[in-house]
Write a protein that holds these residues in place. Sequence first.
Motif, PDB file in Angstrom:
ATOM      1  N   THR A 293       0.823  -1.202   0.000  1.00 45.98           N
ATOM      2  CA  THR A 293       0.000   0.000   0.000  1.00 45.98           C
ATOM      3  C   THR A 293       0.858   1.253   0.000  1.00 45.98           C
ATOM      4  O   THR A 293       1.850   1.344   0.717  1.00 45.98           O
ATOM      5  N   THR A 297      -1.591   7.822  -0.348  1.00 40.25           N
ATOM      6  CA  THR A 297      -2.909   7.805  -0.995  1.00 40.25           C
ATOM      7  C   THR A 297      -3.803   6.663  -0.527  1.00 40.25           C
ATOM      8  O   THR A 297      -5.015   6.705  -0.747  1.00 40.25           O
ATOM      9  N   LEU A 299      -3.769   3.860  -1.902  1.00 43.76           N
ATOM     10  CA  LEU A 299      -3.903   2.967  -3.049  1.00 43.76           C
ATOM     11  C   LEU A 299      -2.821   1.890  -2.988  1.00 43.76           C
ATOM     12  O   LEU A 299      -1.860   1.993  -2.223  1.00 43.76           O
ATOM     13  N   HIS A 300      -2.966   0.859  -3.827  1.00 41.86           N
ATOM     14  CA  HIS A 300      -1.897  -0.118  -3.952  1.00 41.86           C
ATOM     15  C   HIS A 300      -0.654   0.562  -4.531  1.00 41.86           C
ATOM     16  O   HIS A 300      -0.752   1.569  -5.247  1.00 41.86           O
ATOM     17  N   ALA A 350      -6.429  10.501  -5.703  1.00 39.66           N
ATOM     18  CA  ALA A 350      -6.596   9.063  -5.485  1.00 39.66           C
ATOM     19  C   ALA A 350      -8.041   8.722  -5.123  1.00 39.66           C
ATOM     20  O   ALA A 350      -8.612   7.747  -5.628  1.00 39.66           O
ATOM     21  N   LYS A 351      -8.649   9.527  -4.256  1.00 41.16           N
ATOM     22  CA  LYS A 351     -10.046   9.295  -3.878  1.00 41.16           C
ATOM     23  C   LYS A 351     -10.981   9.448  -5.066  1.00 41.16           C
ATOM     24  O   LYS A 351     -11.928   8.674  -5.238  1.00 41.16           O
ATOM     25  N   ARG A 354     -10.610   6.367  -7.336  1.00 41.54           N
ATOM     26  CA  ARG A 354     -11.202   5.165  -6.757  1.00 41.54           C
ATOM     27  C   ARG A 354     -12.730   5.235  -6.800  1.00 41.54           C
ATOM     28  O   ARG A 354     -13.396   4.211  -6.994  1.00 41.54           O
ATOM     29  N   LEU A 357     -14.310   3.854 -10.044  1.00 44.95           N
ATOM     30  CA  LEU A 357     -13.984   2.495 -10.462  1.00 44.95           C
ATOM     31  C   LEU A 357     -14.712   1.452  -9.623  1.00 44.95           C
ATOM     32  O   LEU A 357     -15.162   1.725  -8.513  1.00 44.95           O
ATOM     33  N   SER A 359     -14.908  -2.309  -7.600  1.00 45.76           N
ATOM     34  CA  SER A 359     -14.000  -2.990  -6.672  1.00 45.76           C
ATOM     35  C   SER A 359     -13.089  -3.968  -7.388  1.00 45.76           C
ATOM     36  O   SER A 359     -11.977  -4.255  -6.938  1.00 45.76           O
ATOM     37  N   ASP A 361     -11.716  -3.476 -10.284  1.00 52.04           N
ATOM     38  CA  ASP A 361     -10.705  -2.760 -11.055  1.00 52.04           C
ATOM     39  C   ASP A 361      -9.479  -2.486 -10.193  1.00 52.04           C
ATOM     40  O   ASP A 361      -9.577  -2.307  -8.981  1.00 52.04           O
ATOM     41  N   VAL A 363      -6.440  -0.009  -9.192  1.00 53.55           N
ATOM     42  CA  VAL A 363      -5.943   1.360  -9.238  1.00 53.55           C
ATOM     43  C   VAL A 363      -4.775   1.464  -8.266  1.00 53.55           C
ATOM     44  O   VAL A 363      -4.851   0.995  -7.131  1.00 53.55           O
ATOM     45  N   VAL A 373      -4.246   2.248 -13.808  1.00 56.85           N
ATOM     46  CA  VAL A 373      -5.580   1.665 -13.678  1.00 56.85           C
ATOM     47  C   VAL A 373      -5.678   0.495 -14.646  1.00 56.85           C
ATOM     48  O   VAL A 373      -5.239   0.599 -15.806  1.00 56.85           O
TER      49      VAL A 373
END
Length: 456
Positions: A293, A297, A299-300, A350-351, A354, A357, A359, A361, A363, A373
């Motif tokens: 993570t 952000t 995100l991954h 980032a928000k 997300r 998109l 779940s 998908d 990002v 993405v």
Amino acid sequence: MTGRILVVDDVATNRIVMKVKLSVAYYEVIQADCGEDALRKAKSERPDLILLDVLMPDMSGVTVCEKLKADPDTADIPVILITAMADKDSKMKGLEKGADDFLTKPVDEIALLARVRSLLRARDTQRELRLREETCAELGFAEGATAFEGPGRIALVAPDGPTAVVWKHALEGKRAGKVEIVPREHALAEFGTRDAPDVFVISADLASRNDGLRLLSDLRSRPVTRHAATLMILPSGDAERAAIALDLGAGDILYEPLDADELAVRIKTQLRRKRQSDRLRSTVDAGLELAVTDSLTGLHNRRYALHHLDRMLAHRGTSIAVMMLDLDFFKEVNDRHGHAAGDSVLAVVAKRLRAQLRSMDLVARIGGEEFLVAIPDADRTRALEVAERLRLAVGSTPIMVATGAEPISVTMSVGIALSQESEDSAKAILKRADQALYDSKSEGRNLVTMATASAA
């Protein structure tokens, strides 16, 4: 060999008999003829399990067990005490000193091998969790917070109401935990994660014969109750079904008629192991989450994204749209508003991404102001539609980074590549998506560009 077992007995014949039984099941057997020898070999040989005779000339097996559990190098090795005496005092002393089970001679081979399999499985799980925990610690990931641990929740699933009441009364005052009676028909109810019992005590026979064994299998298959400890109650001498229960995942077994003291000790042991596993699992999960993570952000990160994209591409038969997204002139945002404001912009972007998109998908933030993405089951039309939606979601509304501060407007360029049969890696498709992103930048930014197909 599937495991190394230390057999400790001062009588050579007993060691040989035990070795034959274990060797048939392809276990490697180490032998010790006294307590001191057992302690030395436990420390030097690091067996996976110890079968320990109680009566020995230099010191009792109970004392050896106590010393093993007091030494950090040997504390995690499972111990089964074996004795010719079936008295309660010897059994209770052994269990209280950390023994995992207590078998009486002559040892039933079916029960012995089932117990060995069960303890070795638990040992392997603990070792794997411990190894992952150490890996996370070496990589610098924070340990999970240690939560306050109140009394454990014990669920009694008895064949009938009166029996359940007898069990509950027997445990009162034993400080085994918070005991509740759970009817068979409610045992598979969807417990909330905070409401799931820590330990189930289940009779092998409920409404019908083997109903408890079926319940055990169901509990082990459900995510909420999978890691709960289970203690199975069986008719006296039912070694065959005891073996089945252990192989189905029961943490321990006990025979009727129940002894309240022994039941309480075994419940406490199961609860202690369950909590230790929970702590290790929590630490590992937290460490793995940090490993994949992006901390800014949420995100991954790049590491996870590339690995996951490879896995997505490995599933042939589905078209994948891969997008490289980059904020335009982001250096100017940092230069004009400061890096703290720039970080806030990245978190908001980032928000917004997300939120647009599904779940399923992917990002990820893969570096600086660059995002990735990946959308499965997407053709050219859908890929362009989603990319435009993402571009507008980021660029259509200025971003507020602080109360009273000037809103910051940013735009985003996007490059898209559709997966091809000839591509078998994330690297190949990302190269085309990155070229499309470069084309968007070259054409004036704040644009979406579709990559051309690569040559076969």
